[in-house]
Structures are given as structure tokens and as C-alpha cells.
Design a protein around this motif. Structure first.
Motif, mmCIF file in Angstrom:
data_model
loop_
_atom_site.group_PDB
_atom_site.id
_atom_site.type_symbol
_atom_site.label_atom_id
_atom_site.label_comp_id
_atom_site.label_asym_id
_atom_site.label_seq_id
_atom_site.Cartn_x
_atom_site.Cartn_y
_atom_site.Cartn_z
ATOM 1 N N ALA A 1 16.497 34.928 64.260
ATOM 2 C CA ALA A 1 17.471 34.892 63.162
ATOM 3 C C ALA A 1 18.039 33.488 62.966
ATOM 4 O O ALA A 1 18.194 33.020 61.827
ATOM 5 N N SER A 2 18.324 32.799 64.060
ATOM 6 C CA SER A 2 18.865 31.443 63.946
ATOM 7 C C SER A 2 17.818 30.484 63.382
ATOM 8 O O SER A 2 18.149 29.555 62.637
ATOM 9 N N SER A 3 16.539 30.721 63.738
ATOM 10 C CA SER A 3 15.468 29.882 63.195
ATOM 11 C C SER A 3 15.317 30.081 61.695
ATOM 12 O O SER A 3 15.124 29.117 60.935
ATOM 13 N N ILE A 4 15.445 31.317 61.244
ATOM 14 C CA ILE A 4 15.374 31.605 59.805
ATOM 15 C C ILE A 4 16.532 30.932 59.071
ATOM 16 O O ILE A 4 16.373 30.455 57.934
ATOM 17 N N ASP A 5 17.683 30.864 59.730
ATOM 18 C CA ASP A 5 18.851 30.221 59.128
ATOM 19 C C ASP A 5 18.784 28.704 59.173
ATOM 20 O O ASP A 5 19.704 28.027 58.702
ATOM 21 N N GLY A 6 17.700 28.164 59.751
ATOM 22 C CA GLY A 6 17.506 26.714 59.744
ATOM 23 C C GLY A 6 17.938 25.997 61.007
ATOM 24 O O GLY A 6 17.969 24.765 61.039
ATOM 25 N N ALA A 7 18.254 26.727 62.061
ATOM 26 C CA ALA A 7 18.687 26.090 63.305
ATOM 27 C C ALA A 7 17.486 25.550 64.073
ATOM 28 O O ALA A 7 16.505 26.263 64.276
ATOM 29 N N GLY A 8 17.577 24.279 64.478
ATOM 30 C CA GLY A 8 16.545 23.688 65.304
ATOM 31 C C GLY A 8 16.773 24.032 66.770
ATOM 32 O O GLY A 8 17.640 24.835 67.127
ATOM 33 N N TRP B 1 22.716 25.264 71.681
ATOM 34 C CA TRP B 1 24.179 25.177 71.647
ATOM 35 C C TRP B 1 24.831 26.485 71.184
ATOM 36 O O TRP B 1 25.862 26.891 71.723
ATOM 37 N N HIS B 2 24.221 27.146 70.214
ATOM 38 C CA HIS B 2 24.850 28.323 69.606
ATOM 39 C C HIS B 2 24.294 29.658 70.092
ATOM 40 O O HIS B 2 24.909 30.702 69.821
ATOM 41 N N VAL B 3 23.152 29.651 70.778
ATOM 42 C CA VAL B 3 22.562 30.910 71.248
ATOM 43 C C VAL B 3 22.435 30.923 72.776
ATOM 44 O O VAL B 3 22.972 31.823 73.440
ATOM 45 N N THR B 4 21.733 29.929 73.326
ATOM 46 C CA THR B 4 21.452 29.940 74.770
ATOM 47 C C THR B 4 22.724 29.799 75.601
ATOM 48 O O THR B 4 22.984 30.616 76.499
ATOM 49 N N LEU B 5 23.507 28.768 75.330
ATOM 50 C CA LEU B 5 24.713 28.540 76.133
ATOM 51 C C LEU B 5 25.729 29.682 76.000
ATOM 52 O O LEU B 5 26.290 30.117 77.019
ATOM 53 N N PRO B 6 25.996 30.194 74.784
ATOM 54 C CA PRO B 6 26.885 31.364 74.714
ATOM 55 C C PRO B 6 26.340 32.570 75.468
ATOM 56 O O PRO B 6 27.111 33.350 76.050
ATOM 57 N N GLY B 7 25.010 32.734 75.476
ATOM 58 C CA GLY B 7 24.417 33.842 76.221
ATOM 59 C C GLY B 7 24.547 33.681 77.725
ATOM 60 O O GLY B 7 24.514 34.660 78.474
ATOM 61 N N MET B 8 24.704 32.433 78.174
ATOM 62 C CA MET B 8 24.860 32.147 79.606
ATOM 63 C C MET B 8 26.325 32.038 80.010
ATOM 64 O O MET B 8 26.616 31.849 81.202
ATOM 65 N N ARG B 9 27.223 32.127 79.064
ATOM 66 C CA ARG B 9 28.631 31.809 79.322
ATOM 67 C C ARG B 9 29.227 32.632 80.453
ATOM 68 O O ARG B 9 29.900 32.091 81.342
ATOM 69 N N MET B 10 28.977 33.926 80.465
ATOM 70 C CA MET B 10 29.602 34.785 81.453
ATOM 71 C C MET B 10 29.170 34.428 82.873
ATOM 72 O O MET B 10 29.996 34.333 83.781
ATOM 73 N N ILE B 11 27.870 34.203 83.075
ATOM 74 C CA ILE B 11 27.393 33.874 84.416
ATOM 75 C C ILE B 11 27.835 32.479 84.815
ATOM 76 O O ILE B 11 28.104 32.212 85.997
ATOM 77 N N ILE B 12 27.940 31.553 83.856
ATOM 78 C CA ILE B 12 28.429 30.199 84.160
ATOM 79 C C ILE B 12 29.874 30.258 84.635
ATOM 80 O O ILE B 12 30.243 29.641 85.639
ATOM 81 N N VAL B 13 30.700 31.010 83.906
ATOM 82 C CA VAL B 13 32.108 31.158 84.294
ATOM 83 C C VAL B 13 32.217 31.815 85.658
ATOM 84 O O VAL B 13 33.005 31.395 86.513
ATOM 85 N N LEU B 14 31.402 32.832 85.887
ATOM 86 C CA LEU B 14 31.441 33.552 87.156
ATOM 87 C C LEU B 14 31.069 32.635 88.319
ATOM 88 O O LEU B 14 31.776 32.575 89.339
ATOM 89 N N VAL B 15 29.969 31.897 88.188
ATOM 90 C CA VAL B 15 29.529 31.003 89.267
ATOM 91 C C VAL B 15 30.560 29.910 89.510
ATOM 92 O O VAL B 15 30.862 29.558 90.660
ATOM 93 N N ALA B 16 31.132 29.361 88.421
ATOM 94 C CA ALA B 16 32.129 28.297 88.561
ATOM 95 C C ALA B 16 33.370 28.801 89.284
ATOM 96 O O ALA B 16 33.912 28.125 90.169
#
Length: 300
Positions: free
Chosen positions: A194-201, A207-222
Motif C-alpha cells: 500500500a505504501s509503495s502504491i502511494d509513492g513511498a520509496g 521510516w513509516h512502516v518498518t520502524l513503527p512496526g518494530m516500535r514495541m519491541i524496541i521500547v521493550l528491549v530498551a
């Protein structure tokens, strides 16, 4: 109903029984030695013998020792550096590996970077001493080939702490990378489409898909790593440091080792260990509470 539940869960409790016994034997029973921190301990009299009770004198003695706060500063500096860089490097590497399309190459890289995690610091310290040697080490050979002066990584107070931080990250970042790769694999591929269709490289997808998807585990580990704020790594530093770098490399664990085992000052050494344990317990408790509040993580 309660009896039925006990009967149903009994095999599970029996499975954890050996591990629980080891925890009690090696983690809880030795806590009786805490009393040494409040005694003028004489080993010949035994742990519960007629020892002289000194109250808080051992704590006052240790905190007034020359260099104690330098040791505390070194511990926090090295431990915090390991926590921070050890959090960022696996995240970046996991994202880069995730973008690789060749499965064989990806698996090979994961195996190579994961391998140092299984090696002890006794082995790795010997490797690092050879690699970082100012006279014949491969790193300094490359530095001298470019016309620069050799760097005393393990013998200079200005470079020793950073060497400890980056060598620890090199050893452990492969383990963290596996965790973050597993997290990335749970992100729905349709979001990327969906992000690719919207023109996201690629950068915007990260920045907008991968990192937000990892946010919970990043916060937990930190958050959970905060419990190690006073654990700078005894095995690593003990095998790599020397008197020349005590000023920047001596940490609480190595200080306790010298104070207790080499100088036979058992009371003050136990007092330092107890202070460290109390502070670490407070950080661990706070970290678990924060993990529950911000990452919805709970043990039970």
C-alpha cells in the motif's frame, strides 16, 4: 475446579522444578552472605559465627575510598554506551538484512554475525589482544599503512572505554539482529504494498512502516536493558584491562574482585556488591513497570 487445574498443570510445574531448584541453590541461598556487608568478617569464624557487627561502617569506608566515584562513573559510562549502541546497531543491521533478497546470502550473514555471541570472553579477549596489538595487530598495521601513528586500544585511558563498548557490541549485536528480524517478519506485507502504491520509496517505507512496526519491541528491549546500568561486563573487562587503564576501565565488578579476593576485605567488597544489587533491583523494577505501562509487557 482448583484440584482439576492443579492436576492439569502438574506436569508443567514438574518440568520447571529442576530449574527452580538451581535458582534457589545458586541465587537465593547465597543471599545469606549479605550479612557480611555489616560485619568485620573473619572467614575462620564462619558466616554465622561470632563476627563483630559494624553496621554501616563498611559502606562509609567504601564510599570514602579514593577513586570510588571514578569507578562508578566508569561503570555507568561503559554500561550506558553498551546499552545505547547495542540497541541502535542491531536495529540498523536488521533493517539492512531485511532488504536483501538473496536468502542464501542473508542466512550466511546472520550466521556469521551471530557466531561471536557463543564465544566466551576468554577466547575473544585473546583474539582482540592480537588484532589490536600496537606493534603487530592487523588494525594498527592498516593504520600505519596510511601514515598514522598506532593506537593503543587496550593501553590508553582515552581509547579503552570505547574499545570495551564497541567490542561488546560486535560480540552481541548478532543476537539482537535476530530478534528484530523476527519482529520485522510479523509486519503485514500488504502495508508495504500500500505504501509503495502511494509513492513511498524504500527510505519512507523504513521510516513509516518498518520502524513503527518494530516500535514495541524496541521500547521493550530498551526499558528492560536499564537493569544493566551498573553491569559493565566483568568477563570482558577483566580479560582485557590492566593497571595502565584502571583510571578509565576499572568498574564496580572488577573493583569488588580486587577488594574482596585479592585484598581480602570481605566486608567492604560485600557492601559494594550489595549497593550495586539494590540499585540494579530498583532499575529492573522501574523498567518492568515502564514496560508494562508503555509496551504492555508483563511477566504474568
Amino acid at each position: 475446579m482448583f484440584l482439576n487445574r492443579i492436576k492439569k498443570e502438574l506436569p508443567l510445574h514438574l518440568i520447571i522444578l529442576p530449574g527452580l531448584a538451581l535458582v534457589v541453590l545458586f541465587s537465593y541461598l547465597p543471599m545469606a552472605g549479605i550479612v557480611i556487608a555489616f560485619q568485620d568478617f573473619v572467614p575462620a569464624k564462619g558466616l554465622f559465627g561470632a563476627q563483630k557487627w559494624v553496621g554501616g561502617e563498611n559502606f562509609a569506608y567504601v564510599t570514602n575510598m579514593p577513586g570510588f566515584y571514578t569507578i562508578l562513573r566508569n561503570t555507568i559510562y561503559i554500561a550506558f554506551g553498551k546499552m545505547l549502541i547495542g540497541l541502535l546497531v542491531p536495529i540498523a543491521f536488521a533493517i539492512m538484512i531485511n532488504e536483501v533478497k538473496g536468502k542464501a546470502f542473508k542466512r550466511s550473514v546472520q550466521t556469521i554475525i551471530y557466531l561471536p555471541h557463543f564465544l566466551s570472553w576468554v577466547i575473544l579477549s585473546g583474539i582482540l589482544i592480537d588484532i589490536l596489538s600496537p606493534s603487530s595487530g592487523i588494525v594498527n598495521s592498516i593504520i600505519k599503512a596510511f601514515g598514522f601513528q598506532p593506537i593503543y586500544f587496550l593501553g590508553d585511558n582515552s581509547t579503552f572505554p570505547l574499545t570495551m563498548i564497541f567490542s561488546d557490541v560486535w560480540k552481541e549485536f548478532g543476537f539482537g539482529t535476530v530478534i528484530y528480524l523476527a519482529t520485522i517478519s510479523t509486519i503485514d506485507p500488504q502495508i508495504y504494498e500500500a505504501s509503495s502504491i502511494d509513492g513511498a520509496g524504500k527510505w519512507r517505507q523504513i521510516w513509516h512502516v518498518t520502524l513503527p512496526g518494530m516500535r514495541m519491541i524496541i521500547v521493550l528491549v530498551a526499558l528492560l536493558s536499564l537493569g544493566n546500568i551498573l553491569n559493565a561486563g566483568f568477563d570482558q573487562i577483566f580479560n582485557l584491562y590492566g593497571p595502565a587503564v584502571y583510571e578509565s576501565g576499572d568498574v564496580i565488578d572488577t573493583f569488588v574482585y580486587r577488594l574482596g579476593l585479592l585484598d581480602a576485605q570481605f566486608g567492604p567488597a560485600t557492601a559494594v556488591g550489595l549497593l550495586k544489587s539494590v540499585v540494579s533491583t530498583l532499575f529492573i523494577g522501574g523498567a518492568y513497570y515502564a514496560a508494562y505501562r508503555f509496551a504492555n509487557y508483563r511477566v504474568f
